[in-house]
Design a protein around this motif. Structure first.
Motif, short mmCIF file in Angstrom:
data_model
loop_
_atom_site.label_atom_id
_atom_site.label_comp_id
_atom_site.label_asym_id
_atom_site.label_seq_id
_atom_site.Cartn_x
_atom_site.Cartn_y
_atom_site.Cartn_z
N VAL A 8 -42.74 3.65 -33.38
CA VAL A 8 -43.50 2.36 -33.57
C VAL A 8 -42.56 1.31 -34.16
O VAL A 8 -41.28 1.64 -34.31
CB VAL A 8 -44.65 2.95 -34.77
N SER A 9 -43.11 0.27 -34.31
CA SER A 9 -42.05 -0.74 -34.94
C SER A 9 -41.57 -0.52 -36.47
O SER A 9 -42.32 0.11 -37.08
CB SER A 9 -43.04 -2.22 -35.15
N ALA A 48 -53.26 -6.70 -32.04
CA ALA A 48 -52.59 -5.41 -31.32
C ALA A 48 -52.84 -5.54 -29.98
O ALA A 48 -53.99 -5.94 -29.32
CB ALA A 48 -53.01 -4.22 -32.02
N ARG A 54 -50.75 -3.61 -21.97
CA ARG A 54 -49.57 -3.10 -21.94
C ARG A 54 -49.38 -2.43 -20.14
O ARG A 54 -48.06 -2.39 -19.71
CB ARG A 54 -49.59 -1.88 -22.51
N SER A 79 -41.60 1.15 -27.38
CA SER A 79 -42.39 1.78 -27.98
C SER A 79 -43.11 3.05 -27.54
O SER A 79 -43.02 4.25 -28.18
CB SER A 79 -43.61 1.00 -28.61
N LEU A 81 -45.69 4.59 -27.20
CA LEU A 81 -46.71 5.33 -28.11
C LEU A 81 -47.48 6.34 -27.60
O LEU A 81 -47.62 7.67 -28.45
CB LEU A 81 -47.44 4.38 -29.06
N PHE A 121 -43.65 -8.96 -34.58
CA PHE A 121 -44.37 -8.11 -34.98
C PHE A 121 -44.19 -8.02 -36.50
O PHE A 121 -43.18 -7.92 -37.03
CB PHE A 121 -44.02 -6.76 -34.41
N LEU A 126 -48.96 -2.49 -38.30
CA LEU A 126 -48.26 -1.10 -38.18
C LEU A 126 -49.24 -0.07 -38.18
O LEU A 126 -49.22 1.09 -37.49
CB LEU A 126 -47.47 -0.90 -39.37
N SER A 128 -52.11 0.16 -36.79
CA SER A 128 -52.64 0.44 -35.47
C SER A 128 -51.96 1.16 -34.61
O SER A 128 -52.21 1.80 -33.92
CB SER A 128 -52.95 -1.00 -34.81
N GLN A 129 -50.42 0.77 -34.84
CA GLN A 129 -49.59 1.80 -33.98
C GLN A 129 -49.43 2.99 -34.45
O GLN A 129 -49.28 4.05 -33.53
CB GLN A 129 -47.94 0.76 -34.13
N THR A 132 -51.97 4.83 -32.97
CA THR A 132 -51.97 5.22 -31.40
C THR A 132 -51.01 6.22 -31.22
O THR A 132 -51.01 6.82 -30.19
CB THR A 132 -51.64 3.65 -30.93
N LEU A 133 -49.82 6.41 -32.12
CA LEU A 133 -48.79 7.28 -31.79
C LEU A 133 -49.36 8.78 -31.46
O LEU A 133 -49.81 9.16 -32.22
CB LEU A 133 -47.78 7.01 -33.03
#
Length: 161
Positions: A8-9, A48, A54, A79, A81, A121, A126, A128-129, A132-133
């Motif tokens: 992630v970021s 996001a 993507r 990323s 993810l 970003f 964060l 959301s990421q 998703t990860l």
């Protein structure tokens, strides 16, 4: 040899990727540089990206990875993810990709993101990421609470071992 440093970021993908590429004498690329303007604009607006956003980006990166592989290899910060994203990235490479997933606590990542200036970003995306990860059960998963030097040593030992 293709190495993808992902997460992630705020995990330090670009920093670690550049250091690793330098140590291994490979070119470094940042996946963010390949996003279409529409994706960057969306993230700048605090929205996001979804899988549809993507897909073309991941497909382009898979083509780039195959080209870099045919040369002497590369290190890519991306990323990546979800497992489905990693599968797309892998589709055109002949050799297995070395995956390095950088991971850390939400508190540490938020602190890092809030300290960044001039990046598209910010920390409010964060969550959301993190949601998703999908951590893989292969490759290296490294805690970013370690120093960059410790992270690079861990990766180098794995790659050269």
């Amino acid at each position: 040899m293709i190495i993808i440093v992902c997460g992630v970021s705020g995990t330090g993908k670009s920093t670690i990727g550049k250091l690793l590429a330098s140590k291994l004498q490979l070119p470094f690329y940042d996946g963010d540089d390949f996003h279409p303007k529409s994706n960057v604009q969306k993230m700048q607006n605090g929205t996001a990206l979804n899988d549809q956003d993507r897909a073309p980006w991941l497909t382009q990166l898979s083509t780039e990875l195959a080209q870099w592989e045919s040369n002497k290899g590369a290190v890519l910060a991306c990323s990546a993810l979800k497992e489905s994203y990693r599968e797309i990235l892998s589709t055109k490479c002949k050799e297995p990709i070395t995956w390095v997933v950088l991971n850390g606590s939400k508190a540490l990542l938020t602190e890092r993101l809030d300290a960044r200036k001039g990046h598209f970003f910010d920390s409010h995306m964060l969550t959301s990421q993190l949601n998703t990860l999908e951590l893989p059960d292969y490759g290296l998963v490294i805690n970013v609470a370690l120093t960059p030097e410790e992270i690079i040593d861990t990766i180098s030992t794995h790659v050269q071992g």
